[in-house]
Design a protein around this motif. Structure first.
Motif, PDB file in Angstrom:
ATOM      1  N   LEU A  20       0.836  -1.204   0.000  1.00 42.45           N
ATOM      2  CA  LEU A  20       0.000   0.000   0.000  1.00 42.45           C
ATOM      3  C   LEU A  20       0.868   1.251   0.000  1.00 42.45           C
ATOM      4  CD1 LEU A  20      -3.025   0.704   0.094  1.00 42.45           C
ATOM      5  CD2 LEU A  20      -2.848   0.731   2.572  1.00 42.45           C
ATOM      6  N   SER A  23       2.423   1.649  -3.420  1.00 44.41           N
ATOM      7  CA  SER A  23       1.497   1.833  -4.541  1.00 44.41           C
ATOM      8  C   SER A  23       1.249   3.295  -4.903  1.00 44.41           C
ATOM      9  CB  SER A  23       0.150   1.184  -4.213  1.00 44.41           C
ATOM     10  OG  SER A  23      -0.579   1.972  -3.283  1.00 44.41           O
ATOM     11  N   LEU A  26      -2.461   3.740  -4.749  1.00 41.92           N
ATOM     12  CA  LEU A  26      -3.012   2.726  -5.667  1.00 41.92           C
ATOM     13  C   LEU A  26      -2.908   3.149  -7.130  1.00 41.92           C
ATOM     14  CD1 LEU A  26      -6.153   1.596  -3.613  1.00 41.92           C
ATOM     15  CD2 LEU A  26      -3.902   0.503  -3.708  1.00 41.92           C
ATOM     16  N   THR A  27      -1.860   3.889  -7.464  1.00 44.57           N
ATOM     17  CA  THR A  27      -1.648   4.314  -8.843  1.00 44.57           C
ATOM     18  C   THR A  27      -0.604   3.460  -9.567  1.00 44.57           C
ATOM     19  OG1 THR A  27       0.025   5.933  -8.192  1.00 44.57           O
ATOM     20  CG2 THR A  27      -2.276   6.694  -8.315  1.00 44.57           C
ATOM     21  N   ARG A  28       0.064   2.571  -8.860  1.00 36.83           N
ATOM     22  CA  ARG A  28       1.040   1.658  -9.469  1.00 36.83           C
ATOM     23  C   ARG A  28       0.464   0.247  -9.435  1.00 36.83           C
ATOM     24  NH1 ARG A  28       6.647   3.917  -6.801  1.00 36.83           N
ATOM     25  NH2 ARG A  28       6.705   5.851  -8.002  1.00 36.83           N
ATOM     26  N   SER A  32      -0.286  -2.321  -6.148  1.00 36.55           N
ATOM     27  CA  SER A  32      -1.735  -2.329  -5.916  1.00 36.55           C
ATOM     28  C   SER A  32      -2.281  -3.755  -5.944  1.00 36.55           C
ATOM     29  CB  SER A  32      -2.457  -1.460  -6.944  1.00 36.55           C
ATOM     30  OG  SER A  32      -2.052  -0.113  -6.837  1.00 36.55           O
ATOM     31  N   VAL A  35      -1.492  -5.388  -2.733  1.00 40.02           N
ATOM     32  CA  VAL A  35      -2.424  -4.947  -1.690  1.00 40.02           C
ATOM     33  C   VAL A  35      -3.684  -5.821  -1.708  1.00 40.02           C
ATOM     34  CG1 VAL A  35      -3.930  -3.057  -0.947  1.00 40.02           C
ATOM     35  CG2 VAL A  35      -1.582  -2.571  -1.647  1.00 40.02           C
ATOM     36  N   VAL A  36      -4.285  -5.976  -2.866  1.00 39.47           N
ATOM     37  CA  VAL A  36      -5.536  -6.740  -2.978  1.00 39.47           C
ATOM     38  C   VAL A  36      -5.314  -8.206  -2.613  1.00 39.47           C
ATOM     39  CG1 VAL A  36      -7.307  -7.528  -4.591  1.00 39.47           C
ATOM     40  CG2 VAL A  36      -6.520  -5.148  -4.659  1.00 39.47           C
TER      41      VAL A  36
END
Length: 108
Positions: A20, A23, A26-28, A32, A35-36
């Motif tokens: 996180l 990321s 969450l733009t990379r 990202s 993370v999920v």
């Protein structure tokens, strides 16, 4: 077996938390995805562990050790600052986890 599931959940959660940070909001894509997958894996493993372990002490261990892991990962991977208040906070988390573990009985 429950203990191994908790340990694996902690590893997945720490990896996701560090992803996180990496990321950049969450733009990379790769961080990202970490993370999920990491948080999803952590919750599935934790849910399986809770079939045989008590939720209070397990959650204290999961969140406390995860907090320490994220702190150490931030230091090692992102060169984050260490302040006295942060070290005291980490020590308090460790003490709190130990008290929950000793007082809560882990298995049901």
């Amino acid at each position: 077996m429950g203990y191994l599931l908790v340990a694996a959940a902690i590893v997945a959660e720490v990896a996701a938390t560090l992803g996180l940070r990496a990321s950049h909001g969450l733009t990379r894509l790769a961080p990202s995805a970490l993370v999920v997958v990491g948080y999803g894996t952590a919750f599935v493993l934790l849910a399986q562990a809770l079939k045989s372990l008590n939720v209070g002490p397990v959650y204290a261990i999961w969140s406390g050790v995860g907090t320490v892991g994220a702190f150490l990962g931030g230091l090692l991977l992102f060169d984050e600052e260490v302040r006295l208040a942060t070290v005291v906070g980490v020590a308090l988390v460790v003490i709190g986890v130990a008290v929950m573990y000793l007082g809560g009985g882990l298995e049901h």
